[in-house]
Design a protein around this motif. Structure first.
Motif, PDB file in Angstrom:
ATOM      1  N   ALA A  96      53.437  64.461  33.839  1.00 26.70           N
ATOM      2  CA  ALA A  96      52.534  64.394  32.692  1.00 26.70           C
ATOM      3  C   ALA A  96      51.616  65.620  32.657  1.00 26.70           C
ATOM      4  CB  ALA A  96      51.709  63.107  32.736  1.00 26.70           C
ATOM      5  N   GLN A  97      51.149  66.079  33.814  1.00 30.72           N
ATOM      6  CA  GLN A  97      50.308  67.268  33.870  1.00 30.72           C
ATOM      7  C   GLN A  97      51.061  68.482  33.342  1.00 30.72           C
ATOM      8  OE1 GLN A  97      49.178  67.621  37.955  1.00 30.72           O
ATOM      9  NE2 GLN A  97      47.561  66.080  37.807  1.00 30.72           N
ATOM     10  N   ASN A  98      52.346  68.509  33.580  1.00 30.18           N
ATOM     11  CA  ASN A  98      53.162  69.635  33.129  1.00 30.18           C
ATOM     12  C   ASN A  98      53.718  69.421  31.721  1.00 30.18           C
ATOM     13  OD1 ASN A  98      52.820  71.023  35.551  1.00 30.18           O
ATOM     14  ND2 ASN A  98      54.529  69.978  36.497  1.00 30.18           N
ATOM     15  N   GLY A  99      53.328  68.312  31.069  1.00 25.81           N
ATOM     16  CA  GLY A  99      53.790  68.033  29.716  1.00 25.81           C
ATOM     17  C   GLY A  99      55.138  67.373  29.635  1.00 25.81           C
ATOM     18  N   ALA A 100      55.753  67.044  30.766  1.00 24.89           N
ATOM     19  CA  ALA A 100      57.119  66.548  30.756  1.00 24.89           C
ATOM     20  C   ALA A 100      57.233  65.120  30.236  1.00 24.89           C
ATOM     21  CB  ALA A 100      57.725  66.621  32.163  1.00 24.89           C
ATOM     22  N   LEU A 101      56.166  64.333  30.280  1.00 28.34           N
ATOM     23  CA  LEU A 101      56.232  62.962  29.787  1.00 28.34           C
ATOM     24  C   LEU A 101      55.732  62.858  28.361  1.00 28.34           C
ATOM     25  CD1 LEU A 101      55.184  60.930  32.928  1.00 28.34           C
ATOM     26  CD2 LEU A 101      57.463  61.269  32.002  1.00 28.34           C
ATOM     27  N   ALA A 102      55.456  63.966  27.736  1.00 35.20           N
ATOM     28  CA  ALA A 102      54.915  63.945  26.363  1.00 35.20           C
ATOM     29  C   ALA A 102      55.917  63.383  25.370  1.00 35.20           C
ATOM     30  CB  ALA A 102      54.502  65.353  25.949  1.00 35.20           C
ATOM     31  N   GLY A 103      57.182  63.412  25.681  1.00 37.76           N
ATOM     32  CA  GLY A 103      58.202  62.980  24.735  1.00 37.76           C
ATOM     33  C   GLY A 103      58.580  61.532  24.831  1.00 37.76           C
ATOM     34  N   GLU A 104      57.855  60.723  25.582  1.00 38.75           N
ATOM     35  CA  GLU A 104      58.234  59.333  25.791  1.00 38.75           C
ATOM     36  C   GLU A 104      58.380  58.541  24.505  1.00 38.75           C
ATOM     37  OE1 GLU A 104      56.934  56.893  29.334  1.00 38.75           O
ATOM     38  OE2 GLU A 104      55.378  58.418  29.203  1.00 38.75           O
ATOM     39  N   GLU A 105      57.569  58.793  23.520  1.00 37.71           N
ATOM     40  CA  GLU A 105      57.557  57.967  22.319  1.00 37.71           C
ATOM     41  C   GLU A 105      58.521  58.431  21.256  1.00 37.71           C
ATOM     42  OE1 GLU A 105      55.935  55.123  22.263  1.00 37.71           O
ATOM     43  OE2 GLU A 105      55.334  55.599  24.304  1.00 37.71           O
ATOM     44  N   ARG A 106      59.287  59.448  21.497  1.00 39.68           N
ATOM     45  CA  ARG A 106      60.186  59.997  20.474  1.00 39.68           C
ATOM     46  C   ARG A 106      61.298  59.058  20.161  1.00 39.68           C
ATOM     47  NH1 ARG A 106      61.668  65.929  21.656  1.00 39.68           N
ATOM     48  NH2 ARG A 106      61.360  66.323  19.501  1.00 39.68           N
TER      49      ARG A 106
END
Length: 106
Positions: A96-106
């Protein structure tokens, strides 16, 4: 056993995983993600039923490698059991810190 499907559009490579990501199958995932030159790699974990420590390390290595080449990794739709294992070892926070979990809701 792990089944991998790949869908690529300009700039994005989506890899859908189905099965188990463990010490016997992580090399297959590494082979698949090494092939592309897209900016964004999406790993869809909605079909992933199991991940062990080797699989988690593989996800972390892929994230690090993708960032080093200037790309972005997104982890999409992890199953509850897989998400819980990621949470227990702290991988969710790191990704999440690296932005990798930002796409969970897609």
């Amino acid at each position: 056993m792990l089944k991998v499907a790949v869908d690529a559009v300009p700039g994005v490579r989506r890899v859908m995983l189905n099965g188990e990501l463990d010490m016997e199958t992580v090399s297959l995932l590494h082979e698949v993600v090494r092939e592309g030159d897209e900016h964004t790699l999406e790993l869809d974990l909605s079909g992933l039923s199991f991940v062990d420590s080797t699989g988690l390390k593989g996800l972390l290595d892929i994230n690090n490698n993708w960032q080093q080449k200037g790309g972005q990794l997104l982890i999409l739709h992890p199953q509850p059991d897989v998400a819980e294992v990621m949470r227990l070892v702290g991988l969710d926070r790191l990704l999440a810190q690296n932005g990798a979990l930002a796409g969970e809701e897609r």
